[in-house]
Design an enzyme around this catalytic site. Structure first.
Site, PDB file in Angstrom:
ATOM      1  N   ASP A   7      28.131  19.497   0.570  1.00 54.38           N
ATOM      2  CA  ASP A   7      28.100  19.259   2.016  1.00 54.38           C
ATOM      3  C   ASP A   7      29.437  19.762   2.578  1.00 54.38           C
ATOM      4  O   ASP A   7      30.426  19.045   2.556  1.00 54.38           O
ATOM      5  CB  ASP A   7      27.925  17.760   2.288  1.00 54.38           C
ATOM      6  CG  ASP A   7      27.956  17.445   3.777  1.00 54.38           C
ATOM      7  OD1 ASP A   7      27.372  18.209   4.557  1.00 54.38           O
ATOM      8  OD2 ASP A   7      28.594  16.436   4.148  1.00 54.38           O
ATOM      9  N   GLU A  67      24.100  22.617   2.168  1.00 53.24           N
ATOM     10  CA  GLU A  67      23.445  22.374   3.456  1.00 53.24           C
ATOM     11  C   GLU A  67      23.675  23.590   4.352  1.00 53.24           C
ATOM     12  O   GLU A  67      24.782  24.092   4.456  1.00 53.24           O
ATOM     13  CB  GLU A  67      24.011  21.099   4.106  1.00 53.24           C
ATOM     14  CG  GLU A  67      23.199  20.661   5.296  1.00 53.24           C
ATOM     15  CD  GLU A  67      23.277  19.162   5.581  1.00 53.24           C
ATOM     16  OE1 GLU A  67      22.958  18.379   4.677  1.00 53.24           O
ATOM     17  OE2 GLU A  67      23.657  18.790   6.696  1.00 53.24           O
ATOM     18  N   ASP A 139      30.291  11.710   2.830  1.00 58.97           N
ATOM     19  CA  ASP A 139      30.377  13.083   2.322  1.00 58.97           C
ATOM     20  C   ASP A 139      29.712  13.215   0.957  1.00 58.97           C
ATOM     21  O   ASP A 139      28.947  14.144   0.715  1.00 58.97           O
ATOM     22  CB  ASP A 139      31.838  13.527   2.256  1.00 58.97           C
ATOM     23  CG  ASP A 139      32.545  13.247   3.572  1.00 58.97           C
ATOM     24  OD1 ASP A 139      32.197  13.925   4.555  1.00 58.97           O
ATOM     25  OD2 ASP A 139      33.377  12.332   3.623  1.00 58.97           O
TER      26      ASP A 139
END
Lengths: 167, 167
Positions: A7, A67, A139
């Site tokens: 991420d 992502e 996170d």
């Protein structure tokens, strides 16, 4: 297979590593690579790149997922996020791996079941699926969610391939 | 000193190398690192990173400068450009160099004398200043302009330092 989920972020880049076989997944590791906002931006990019490279070396994932970003509050934040995501992608590619990309809605739908899930819901679902209690911040759980999304996606693809071979 | 100027882009990343002493500058090399739009974006980032790393290894610049970006047409193009600029910065930092950043207006003002100069004017001025005829496209001349901007800027800073030491 061992999966790395990423991420990306210029302040914190989350990572999550899971092991998955046909039906089971289990937690391996996760964390956040934190950069110092007071240091030069180019140094912060190096921290992200070196951090992810270390994670890859330590846990030896065989597949990676990140992502994808389509939206951002504004051009400034898109630029910053683009820098961070660029060096994250490079760390994976320089380690000789392919990287799959999933949009935020696809990740939420695959993990929580709803494309509108919030970060708290994602974290609770990740904790339940991996039987692992997460720390503060989202996170690491966001990164684990990307890894889980890739696992479910690959599993579905494998099943379709098997069914097609049997026809 | 030998300066590397970089004009980052996801399609073409321009680079320009110049040698400068107290008052003179001369052309060393320039070009564009071109990526294939049909290949995966992560592979294109690797092409930019590897290309710049090769340029640094071959020409051994002692200082580097890159164009900073504040504006973009939209969030999508800002994201793409951010990725390219991120890996370009990383190539410089991973080669152990510091990197100076200049906005487009500062580069135009330093090289052409007007912050509103267009790419054609920049190229013609770069050709004149370096006594070197450029090829088609503006990526290499834009990168050389960034290198020249850094040279003029460093020279001014050195002069101010000398004057202060003499006081």
């Amino acid at each position: 297979m061992r999966l790395l989920g990423i991420d990306p972020g210029s302040l914190v880049t989350g990572y999550g590593v899971i092991d998955g076989d046909r039906d089971n997944v289990c937690y391996v590791a996760s964390g956040g690579i934190r950069t110092d906002p007071s240091s030069p931006f180019s140094d912060r990019l190096k921290v992200i790149y070196d951090g992810l490279t270390r994670v890859i070396l330590e846990f030896q994932p065989t597949e990676a997922a990140i992502e994808s970003i389509f939206h951002s509050h504004n051009v400034q934040s898109a630029l910053k996020l683009g820098h961070a995501r660029g060096v994250a992608l490079l760390a994976v590619v320089n380690a000789g791996m392919m990287v799959a990309e999933y949009g935020p809605t696809a990740v939420k739908r695959a993990v929580v079941g709803s494309g509108r899930a919030d970060k708290e819901q994602i974290q609770r679902t990740v904790e339940m699926l991996l039987n692992h209690r997460m720390g503060k911040g989202y996170d690491a759980s966001d990164a684990l969610a990307v890894a889980l999304c890739h696992f479910y996606n690959s599993r579905t693809e494998r099943r379709i391939r098997l069914l097609e071979e049997r026809r």
